[in-house]
Enzyme design. Structure first.
Site, PDB file in Angstrom:
ATOM      1  N   MET A 190       0.841  -1.196   0.000  1.00 17.07           N
ATOM      2  CA  MET A 190       0.000   0.000   0.000  1.00 17.07           C
ATOM      3  C   MET A 190       0.874   1.244   0.000  1.00 17.07           C
ATOM      4  O   MET A 190       1.703   1.424   0.894  1.00 17.07           O
ATOM      5  CB  MET A 190      -0.944  -0.011   1.215  1.00 17.07           C
TER       6      MET A 190
ATOM      7  N   GLN B  78       7.355  -4.981  -4.187  1.00 20.56           N
ATOM      8  CA  GLN B  78       6.481  -4.845  -5.348  1.00 20.56           C
ATOM      9  C   GLN B  78       7.066  -3.814  -6.302  1.00 20.56           C
ATOM     10  O   GLN B  78       7.406  -2.704  -5.906  1.00 20.56           O
ATOM     11  CB  GLN B  78       5.068  -4.421  -4.958  1.00 20.56           C
TER      12      GLN B  78
ATOM     13  N   CYS C  34      -2.876  -1.701  -9.724  1.00 21.42           N
ATOM     14  CA  CYS C  34      -3.111  -0.346  -9.236  1.00 21.42           C
ATOM     15  C   CYS C  34      -3.800   0.492 -10.311  1.00 21.42           C
ATOM     16  O   CYS C  34      -3.342   0.559 -11.453  1.00 21.42           O
ATOM     17  CB  CYS C  34      -1.796   0.313  -8.836  1.00 21.42           C
TER      18      CYS C  34
ATOM     19  N   LYS D 238       0.399  -9.386  -8.908  1.00 18.44           N
ATOM     20  CA  LYS D 238      -0.833  -8.955  -8.258  1.00 18.44           C
ATOM     21  C   LYS D 238      -1.684  -8.256  -9.317  1.00 18.44           C
ATOM     22  O   LYS D 238      -1.229  -7.289  -9.930  1.00 18.44           O
ATOM     23  CB  LYS D 238      -0.564  -8.012  -7.094  1.00 18.44           C
TER      24      LYS D 238
ATOM     25  N   GLY E 197      -9.086  -8.147  -1.440  1.00 16.59           N
ATOM     26  CA  GLY E 197     -10.225  -7.261  -1.640  1.00 16.59           C
ATOM     27  C   GLY E 197     -11.359  -7.509  -0.668  1.00 16.59           C
ATOM     28  O   GLY E 197     -11.967  -8.578  -0.683  1.00 16.59           O
ATOM     29  N   GLY E 198     -11.618  -6.534   0.200  1.00 15.06           N
ATOM     30  CA  GLY E 198     -12.790  -6.569   1.064  1.00 15.06           C
ATOM     31  C   GLY E 198     -12.707  -7.497   2.261  1.00 15.06           C
ATOM     32  O   GLY E 198     -13.697  -7.652   2.976  1.00 15.06           O
TER      33      GLY E 198
ATOM     34  N   GLY F   8      -5.470  -5.677   3.106  1.00 14.76           N
ATOM     35  CA  GLY F   8      -4.861  -4.369   2.974  1.00 14.76           C
ATOM     36  C   GLY F   8      -5.233  -3.407   4.072  1.00 14.76           C
ATOM     37  O   GLY F   8      -4.662  -3.419   5.165  1.00 14.76           O
ATOM     38  N   ARG F   9      -6.239  -2.571   3.819  1.00 15.77           N
ATOM     39  CA  ARG F   9      -6.526  -1.448   4.719  1.00 15.77           C
ATOM     40  C   ARG F   9      -6.853  -1.869   6.144  1.00 15.77           C
ATOM     41  O   ARG F   9      -6.445  -1.205   7.103  1.00 15.77           O
ATOM     42  CB  ARG F   9      -7.674  -0.625   4.131  1.00 15.77           C
TER      43      ARG F   9
END
Length: 350
Positions: free
Chosen positions: A33, A85, A115, A154, A227-228, A248-249
């Site tokens: 990230m 990455q 991205c 990715k 994702g999610g 991730g977040r």
């Protein structure tokens, strides 16, 4: 305090002898990230999980090859297993960048094909490359030939008007034929026209069944789903269908909730620490080393703001760090003051 202050090296040293499988670690990974997963963030995360795979922020191949910005590759040996990455679309340049990364000791080199930002589109890398799978295959083949470290990709399930059910199998076939053995798939399309990068993280619908189906179609590929995913319970559900989960977040904003019990729940081994308080104390020697080298406290503590997310004292913890860590001369006493807010809140809640 002295015992706690030596604790991080003890926590991490057990897994820093190359005694890990990178594919096994990819069972749970923290997504790359921008502006977040730098070396200070990764060190914090490693204290909580010895096994999860950690990623750098995306680094462009031109920055390394043309700009000589090898300082971007600096990391602590305690961070292993750690992946870098790369962003780029020129096979020769990516091959040279991969060689540089391998020489710096990374355990994996990942190519960004996911991205959606304007900057990566203008540079012809990131999600826009989903439209050029042949070029991506040339890139990863060149990267693999240039050095010995695993090369992974990715990607998204597709972009814009592409039909994921058609383009994703073709994309994965090309990656496999080029020599890639592990792929992380963000289970959303990227809309390069009409949505901002932030909207691309939330607006396009998730298609987990498609990613599951890709694992069925490509049993020889190690496929991680991204994702999610907001908690380990969800992660374990996905792990019944795919090889790995990339978070991730949530891992950044609530790191303890994701990583604090990851080793026991995901990897079946003992957790290295037992509380976020222990993590905060374990960061002190690392912070002192950083300050002694001329660094600033807030460069590290900005990654620690979510350590107590959802727990008594979380607001006080964040406030003390946010208001004081940027001040000239701020040191580890700020961590102590913030921890007092947590302790006071926990006692009041009893």
């Amino acid at each position: 305090m002295s015992d706690n202050r030596q604790h991080p090296r003890n926590i991490i040293s057990q897994q820093n002898k190359g005694n890990y499988s990178i594919a096994r670690s990819a069972r749970l990974s923290v997504a790359p990230m921008m502006d977040w997963t730098n070396r200070h963030c990764r060190y914090l995360h490693r204290l909580m999980s010895q096994r999860a795979l950690l990623y750098t922020e995306m680094i462009t191949a031109p920055a390394l090859v043309q700009g000589g910005a090898v300082h971007l590759l600096a990391f602590n040996t305690e961070e292993h297993p750690v992946a870098v990455q790369l962003g780029g679309s020129d096979p020769a340049e990516l091959a040279e960048a991969a060689r540089i990364c391998a020489d710096h000791g990374y355990d994996e080199i990942n190519l960004n094909v996911g991205c959606p930002s304007d900057r990566v589109q203008s540079g012809c890398f990131g999600a826009v490359l989903m439209e050029r799978p042949g070029l991506v295959a040339d890139c990863v083949a060149a990267m693999i030939d240039a050095q010995r470290v695993d090369v992974t990709v990715k990607c998204r399930i597709g972009v814009d008007e592409q039909t994921p059910e058609k383009v994703l199998p073709d994309f994965l076939t090309r990656m496999r034929d080029a020599g890639v053995q592990r792929v992380a798939i963000h289970a959303r399309k990227a809309w390069l026209q009409g949505l901002s990068p932030k909207q691309n993280r939330d607006v396009p619908p998730l298609d987990y069944p498609l990613v599951y189906h890709m694992k069925e179609m490509f049993p020889d590929l190690h496929i991680s789903l991204n994702g999610g995913v907001e908690n380990l319970d969800q992660g374990l559900v996905h792990l019944a269908h795919v090889d790995g989960v990339m978070i991730g977040r949530t891992a950044y904003h609530s790191p303890w909730d994701i990583l604090g019990r990851a080793d026991s729940r995901i990897f079946g081994v003992e957790d290295p620490v037992q509380s976020p308080q222990e993590v905060a104390l374990a960061m002190l020697p690392y912070i002192e080393d950083h300050l002694a080298e001329g660094g600033r406290l807030h460069q590290i503590t900005r990654h620690m703001l979510g350590l107590f997310a959802g727990r008594p004292g979380a607001r006080g913890w964040r406030r003390v760090l946010s208001e004081n860590a940027h001040k000239d001369g701020a040191g580890t006493e700020v961590i102590g003051a913030a921890l007092e807010k947590v302790t006071d809140a926990a006692e009041a809640a009893e």
